[in-house]
Design a protein around this motif. Structure first.
Motif: not given
Ligand code: PXP
Length: 398
Positions: A164, A200, A227, A249, A257, A308
């Motif tokens: 990400n 996202h 996302e 999400v 977040t 997920e």
């Molecule tokens: N998965 C989802 C659905 C998320 O919203 C996020 C945060 O944007 C992540 C994974 C990744 O999380 P992190 O940045 O804590 O690794």
């Protein structure tokens, strides 16, 4: 073949079990065509295995089996030591609903294969090859259907890593400049071994913008995962850009977040409609949900292909006990999800310290990780940060 059995920190097995174990191991040696060798098997408690795992592998948690082969190149009769944590094996057998003896035997075979040079932590195909051998031995020597089913479901390729890059855009937006560019980050992440790029697109566009999504979609060679919240305009945008996958999400404007999995209780119909619409454009849909059976059952009703599992509660747990119970919750949910027919992904809050145990859960096919990788990239560069995370994911599968 000689097999020496020792015990540390636990009671001895009854003589009948020892005899049976030796007989089955002798059969394994025959099948593997190994002659005139010596092996030591040590059965220990959780405390002993934790200490060994920490001391020799720097892994601060108990594991089920450790193998200590004699050094390569020494053509000695002694192959090495296999250490098996009996309490851990009992806990796992109970968790997976398996009979203890055949599960213990499969762990013995696992350790023996290590002594013979198999290493599931090296390369991409070796985990698969090692597991094939384990299955083969169990099929021929002790074909317990449940243990075989359990082993077969672990016959997987290593989990993938989707990176990400939102927080590259967060730095850009802190000054409203044009750098650092998440598009450049996506390319570097791919060079480091990312299997996919995640962005996202938030309703408030606080980091990623439409332009980023479009350019990343154009430029990357792996897959783009978008996302987003369930929103009419975002769905329209996704259908136009056509990412490989959309992850739906929940989103609250004031959150720092994503805070939790999507609450499906009263939203099944709404989510189902969104899934259908995105699927019609050839986009796979994943739902970000809490690792609960109830949430998974509701997710199934929406027609989404992927779930997920939210790893945030595991990542945030401060007490060891809580962390282990969250890990068990993730293991159970991953298995339940796989049995429901989902492709299982996981993510949120995962970092270089906590990825190991979750990356070992066999049902999870992909991890979505952002913040920890981008943070590390400040010091070691993005390509290196991605590479290091990928190595941890590969290594954890055992
Ligand atoms: N998965 C989802 C659905 C998320 O919203 C996020 C945060 O944007 C992540 C994974 C990744 O999380 P992190 O940045 O804590 O690794």
């Amino acid at each position: 073949m000689k097999i020496y059995i020792n015990y540390q920190g636990i009671n001895k097995f009854p003589a009948e079990i020892e005899r049976q174990l030796k007989k089955h191991l002798q059969n394994a040696f025959k099948l593997l065509n190994i002659k005139k060798k010596i092996v030591s098997l040590t059965f220990v408690g959780n405390e002993e295995i934790l200490e060994l795992n920490q001391r020799y592998l720097s892994r601060p948690y108990p594991t089920n089996v450790l193998a200590f082969p004699v050094e390569e190149g020494q053509n000695m009769p002694f192959l090495g030591d296999v250490v098996i944590a009996v309490e851990k094996a009992e806990e796992e057998a109970c968790l997976y609903g398996l009979n203890f003896y055949p599960y213990l035997l499969s762990l013995c075979f696992h350790g023996l294969l290590h002594l013979l040079g198999h290493d599931h932590e090296k390369g991409v195909y070796s985990p698969w090859l090692m597991l094939r051998n384990e299955i083969n031995l169990m099929e021929k020597i002790y074909p317990d259907p449940e243990v075989l089913k359990f082993l077969r479901r672990r016959e997987y390729m290593p989990a993938k890593l989707a990176v990400n890059v939102d927080h590259v855009a967060t730095v850009r937006e802190a000054r409203k400049t044009y750098y650092p560019d998440p598009v450049h980050a996506a390319v570097l992440a791919e060079l480091g071994g990312a299997d996919g790029i995640v962005v996202h697109l938030r309703l408030d566009r606080r980091h990623i913008k439409e332009r980023d999504v479009r350019l990343i979609r154009e430029i990357i060679k792996t897959k783009l995962i978008l996302e987003m919240a369930i929103d009419k305009d975002l769905i329209k945008f996704a259908k136009e850009v056509k990412p490989y996958q959309v992850t739906l999400v929940p989103e609250r404007p004031e959150e720092i977040t994503t805070e939790g999995g999507i609450e499906l209780e009263d939203r099944v119909e709404e989510v189902k409609k969104a899934v259908k619409e995105l699927n019609k454009s050839g986009i796979k849909v994943s739902l970000f949900i809490n690792p609960d059976e109830k949430a998974l059952e509701l997710a199934k009703k929406t027609g989404a292909q992927i779930v997920e599992l939210h790893t945030g509660m595991y990542a945030d747990a401060e007490e060891e006990e809580k962390r282990l119970s969250e890990l068990t919750r993730l293991e159970n949910a991953a298995r339940f999800a796989k049995d429901l027919g989902f492709i299982v992904h996981a993510g949120h809050g995962l970092n270089y310290e906590n990825i190991g145990p979750v990356a070992a859960i066999p049902e999870i096919e992909e991890f979505s990780i952002g913040h920890s990788i981008v943070s590390r990239a400040i010091f070691v560069g993005l390509k290196e940060a991605v590479k290091e995370m990928k190595e941890l994911i590969l290594r954890a599968r055992s």
